[in-house]
Structures are given as structure tokens and as C-alpha cells.
Motif scaffolding. Structure first.
Motif, PDB file in Angstrom:
ATOM      1  N   PRO A   1      43.149  35.105  29.498  1.00  0.00           N
ATOM      2  CA  PRO A   1      41.703  35.368  29.588  1.00  0.00           C
ATOM      3  C   PRO A   1      41.438  36.686  30.288  1.00  0.00           C
ATOM      4  O   PRO A   1      42.250  37.160  31.084  1.00  0.00           O
ATOM      5  N   LEU A   2      40.281  37.272  30.001  1.00  0.00           N
ATOM      6  CA  LEU A   2      39.982  38.628  30.461  1.00  0.00           C
ATOM      7  C   LEU A   2      40.095  38.763  31.975  1.00  0.00           C
ATOM      8  O   LEU A   2      40.768  39.668  32.488  1.00  0.00           O
ATOM      9  N   MET A   3      39.436  37.873  32.733  1.00  0.00           N
ATOM     10  CA  MET A   3      39.433  37.995  34.189  1.00  0.00           C
ATOM     11  C   MET A   3      40.828  37.774  34.764  1.00  0.00           C
ATOM     12  O   MET A   3      41.254  38.475  35.677  1.00  0.00           O
ATOM     13  N   VAL A   4      41.555  36.785  34.217  1.00  0.00           N
ATOM     14  CA  VAL A   4      42.925  36.536  34.687  1.00  0.00           C
ATOM     15  C   VAL A   4      43.806  37.733  34.371  1.00  0.00           C
ATOM     16  O   VAL A   4      44.666  38.128  35.175  1.00  0.00           O
ATOM     17  N   ASN A   5      43.597  38.336  33.220  1.00  0.00           N
ATOM     18  CA  ASN A   5      44.356  39.523  32.829  1.00  0.00           C
ATOM     19  C   ASN A   5      44.148  40.656  33.829  1.00  0.00           C
ATOM     20  O   ASN A   5      45.110  41.286  34.292  1.00  0.00           O
ATOM     21  N   PHE A   6      42.879  40.924  34.186  1.00  0.00           N
ATOM     22  CA  PHE A   6      42.586  41.978  35.154  1.00  0.00           C
ATOM     23  C   PHE A   6      43.189  41.676  36.520  1.00  0.00           C
ATOM     24  O   PHE A   6      43.755  42.555  37.175  1.00  0.00           O
ATOM     25  N   VAL A   7      43.061  40.422  36.962  1.00  0.00           N
ATOM     26  CA  VAL A   7      43.583  40.045  38.280  1.00  0.00           C
ATOM     27  C   VAL A   7      45.103  40.209  38.323  1.00  0.00           C
ATOM     28  O   VAL A   7      45.658  40.753  39.287  1.00  0.00           O
TER      29      VAL A   7
ATOM     30  N   THR B   1      46.027  43.997  38.262  1.00  0.00           N
ATOM     31  CA  THR B   1      45.692  44.616  39.549  1.00  0.00           C
ATOM     32  C   THR B   1      46.667  44.179  40.628  1.00  0.00           C
ATOM     33  O   THR B   1      47.105  44.988  41.457  1.00  0.00           O
TER      34      THR B   1
END
Length: 231
Positions: A2-8, A11
Motif C-alpha cells: 500500500p502507498l503509505m506503507v511503501n513510503f514508510v 523512508t
């Protein structure tokens, strides 16, 4: 992912280890500086005061000048180089007993230094193979100018396409909303052959150029916050 998990996850992979290591600096400096427990408040306050001043100075210098001069990528490389050089110089200049003695601890330290230097220099030397190309970087955007079919040039700010233009053909309007603007101006120009238009945002200057070409007596004022976009 998922998008947010990918970014986290991305990072964390990039910044977690450097952040942990950099967070060790202040406590270590306090420990080395603090010789008298009665001066704890003054020592800790002074160190964190300098840290805060440096953070504020660095934020303003980066936001107003350094990004414009060097770009974000070069700033990251320079910061990494300064930190690496500082660590190496500290290791060589610090009075550490038996630091030149052949031991497992010193072997780990020297191996770590070599690995960090290699990991730092190799990607930088071959950065053309992984670094994204861009035309210019300003305080606001990463600016890309791309050539596509039929001599059309595309202006992209960060990852958002702003305009399509054909050099030498100012009447080319790609977007539907620009065609609607053109129809509105054509209707209003029946009663006012010298329209005065304020354009909020220049982008590729598609519509201002159209107005100058089709309505040469018109007055066009463009408000663009980023000078690099105009250049």
C-alpha cells in the motif's frame, strides 16, 4: 505494498540508520564535556543551544540559498561527505589507547571505515546510471523539459505536467481548459479588442503567448513565483 506503507518502508530504509547514528552525537558530546555534575544544566543547555542555532541557520540557508546553488541531491552528497570526513579526522586525531594495535575491535573499526568509504564513493561515481535527469532545480520545483512527438515540448514541475508547447507556434493549445479560455476571450474581445489579462502562474506560458500572437494589442501580466520556471 500500500502507498503509505511503501513510503514508510522506503523512508525507514534510507534514513533510520543515519538518524540513529546522528542522534548519538549530542549525548556523547555531553558525556565527554561533563566533568562536574554540578554544571550539568549549563553544559547540556549550551550544547543544545548551539545545536538549535545550527539547525535554524541550516534550515534558512538551505531553503533560501543552498538548494538554489547546489540542488538537493548535491547537498545530500556534501553533507554525507562532511560527516564522513569529520568521523575519519576525529578517529585519527583522538587520543585513544591502543587504536593502532592489531585487535578485533580495531579491525572492525577499520573495516567499517573502508566499507563506508566504498559504499559512499561507488554510487556517487556511477550516479548517472541511477540518478534521474532533470533540466533545473529551483527552490520550489524539480524542473524537467521533455521533447515528445511533433516538436512538442513538455514542462514538468516535480512529477506534474504543467504545459505542452511548440516553439514557434504560439497558437497551439493542448489542454481543454485553455481552449475554453480562448473561447471566452474571443467572445469578450468583440466588445474589447484590447483585453487586459492577469495570468496567475506562468508554467510554459502557453496562454500568454497565445494572447500576444492572436491579440497583439492585448496587455498580459503574468505572476510566476519561481524565476527558474521562466528562465
Amino acid at each position: 505494498l500500500p502507498l503509505m506503507v511503501n513510503f514508510v518502508m522506503k523512508t525507514a530504509c534510507i534514513f533510520f540508520i543515519p538518524t540513529v547514528i546522528l542522534s548519538m552525537v549530542s549525548p556523547m558530546v555531553i558525556k565527554l564535556t561533563l566533568a562536574d555534575l554540578g554544571k550539568t544544566g549549563g553544559v547540556v543547555g549550551t550544547i543544545y543551544a548551539f545545536s538549535t542555532v545550527g539547525a535554524i541557520f541550516g534550515t534558512f540557508m538551505t531553503g533560501f540559498y543552498l538548494i538554489l546553488w547546489f540542488g538537493t541531491r548535491m547537498i545530500v552528497w556534501l553533507v554525507a561527505a562532511v560527516l564522513l570526513l569529520t568521523g575519519i579526522l576525529t578517529w585519527f586525531s583522538w587520543t585513544i589507547p591502543n587504536k593502532w594495535k592489531l585487535s578485533l575491535k580495531n579491525l572492525i573499526v577499520w573495516t567499517s571505515i573502508v566499507v563506508v568509504v566504498v559504499v559512499y564513493t561507488v554510487p556517487f561515481q556511477f550516479r548517472q546510471s541511477w540518478q534521474e535527469d532533470y533540466t533545473k532545480e529551483s527552490n520550489y520545483y524539480t524542473i524537467r523539459v521533455l521533447d515528445i512527438e511533433d516538436k512538442i515540448k513538455v514542462l514538468s514541475l516535480d512529477l506534474l505536467v504543467q504545459s505542452y508547447t511548440i516553439p514557434g507556434n504560439p497558437t497551439f493549445l493542448k489542454y481543454d481548459y485553455l481552449k475554453i479560455f480562448e473561447e471566452v476571450v474571443r467572445y469578450l474581445a468583440k466588445d474589447n479588442p484590447t483585453p487586459r489579462v492577469l495570468h496567475l502562474g506562468g508554467g510554459g506560458y502557453s496562454f500568454p503567448q497565445y494572447m500576444q500572437a492572436v491579440y497583439p494589442r492585448s496587455v498580459n501580466e503574468v505572476v510566476e513565483i519561481d524565476p527558474a520556471v521562466t528562465c
